[in-house]
Write an enzyme that holds these catalytic residues in place. Structure first.
Site: not given
Ligand SMILES: Nc1ncnc2c1ncn2[C@@H]1O[C@H](COP(=O)(O)OP(=O)(O)O)[C@@H](O)[C@H]1O
Ligand SMILES: [Mg+2]
Length: 321
Positions: A13, A149, A220, A259, A261, A275, A277, A281
């Site tokens: 990433e 990602s 992205y 964050r 998900d 998950e 994070n 991002g």
């Protein structure tokens, strides 16, 4: 303050991290800080000792930067840094570890079975696949324990797809998961710490425009995923998603920001945690900045708050001596 922005690194990433880092640098400069960008590599410790920053802003994603490795080094060098510490990073980065922690805490996460490469090579794990397939039912989601990602995430629609999906996932990690598929909507809840404790930001829904699911490319490239914030879900779902995100944050021991998900089951409206994070991002198409904006927090204010939290945490002495 002199603030080092740690970005790039060698993870898959890297490109996303460079974009997160550039945007953070820009904001820090506008806030009047002395900004020193560091592309993280073999000279990281030397660079930190030479620059002696007041704070390191960690804008790294994926292995190395988001898994606790860099955070351990920052603790050793004695530089206050943003977001979660080594243990929370390590838990978030490994989906097997984090899903076990969530399940043990009674939080909903899709059923799963995890295997190491060793289990397949030396313990005949392949023989257990039919039993797993029966329990999880098709489609089954196959993913590496430690990527981000959507790299290496595959949906197996029938038994014949499973071995290939597992091999693909093993190209990203030595551990893989087979997970129950949740047919539903992709939601993300960012959590931001603050003076009154962590708060859940407005829910974001990610709607892929054309792809099978929300994949790496879609994520992205502007226009390939539509992000809706606040997500058009009921107030009850919003409240449950936010409550769940805060519970995940505390079970995994996150700090600063993170964050979570989630999937919202189409049929039952149940929520499942996919998950967490530890360093989501921060690019101009990322979900956390979008959610902050929806909560009336500009990108600059968001970055300022994250830096303040890093300084406050260091003052409270959580940096190990
Ligand atoms: N169990 C699942 N059921 C349905 N969709 C899933 C499931 N697991 C992953 N996905 C899809 O794949 C995407 C990436 O999976 P995630 O577990 O969040 O891993 P990553 O770390 O790669 O983001 C999710 O946003 C979702 O769209
Ligand atoms: Mg994800």
């Amino acid at each position: 303050m002199r603030i080092a922005v740690l970005k790039g690194g060698r993870s898959l990433e890297r490109q996303v991290s460079l974009r997160s880092g550039a945007r953070v640098e820009d904001a820090l400069q506008r806030l009047g800080h002395d900004v020193v960008p560091i592309d993280v590599g073999a000279d990281l410790v030397d660079r930190l000792q030479e620059v002696r920053p007041d704070v390191a802003f960690v804008a790294l994603h994926g292995r190395g930067g988001e898994d606790g490795t860099v955070q351990e080094l920052l603790e050793l060098v004695g530089v206050p840094y943003t977001a979660s510490g080594p243990s929370a990073c390590a838990r978030c980065m490994d989906k097997v570890v984090s899903k076990h922690a969530l399940r043990d805490a009674g939080l909903p996460t899709p059923d799963f079975y995890a295997f190491s490469q060793t289990a397949f090579e030396e313990l005949g794990a392949a023989k257990a696949l039919p039993a797993i397939e029966e329990r999880l039912e098709f489609p089954i989601v196959v993913k590496p324990a430690g990527q981000g990602s959507a790299l290496g995430v595959k949906f197996a629609r029938a038994a014949a797809d499973v071995p290939g999906a597992i091999v693909a996932a093993f190209s990203y990690d030595t551990k893989v998961l087979l997970e129950r598929h949740v047919g539903g909507r992709d939601l993300a809840v960012s959590v931001l710490d603050g003076p009154v404790g962590p708060e859940a930001l407005p829910v974001v829904e990610a709607v892929p425009v054309a792809e099978d699911f929300y994949d790496f490319e879609a994520r992205y490239e502007i226009g390939r995923t539509r992000f809706i914030c606040p997500a058009e879900v009921s107030d009850a779902v919003t409240a449950r998603a936010q409550e769940l995100a805060l519970a995940v944050w505390s079970v995994l021991g996150c700090a600063g920001f993170a964050r979570i998900d989630l999937m919202l089951d189409h049929v039952t409206e149940d929520l499942y945690v996919l998950e967490a994070n530890a360093i989501p991002g921060l690019t101009d198409t990322s979900l956390l900045p979008l959610a902050a904006e929806a909560a009336g927090i500009s990108f600059e204010a968001l970055i300022a708050r994250i830096v303040d939290l890093a300084v406050a945490t260091a003052r409270r002495g959580s940096l190990r001596a």
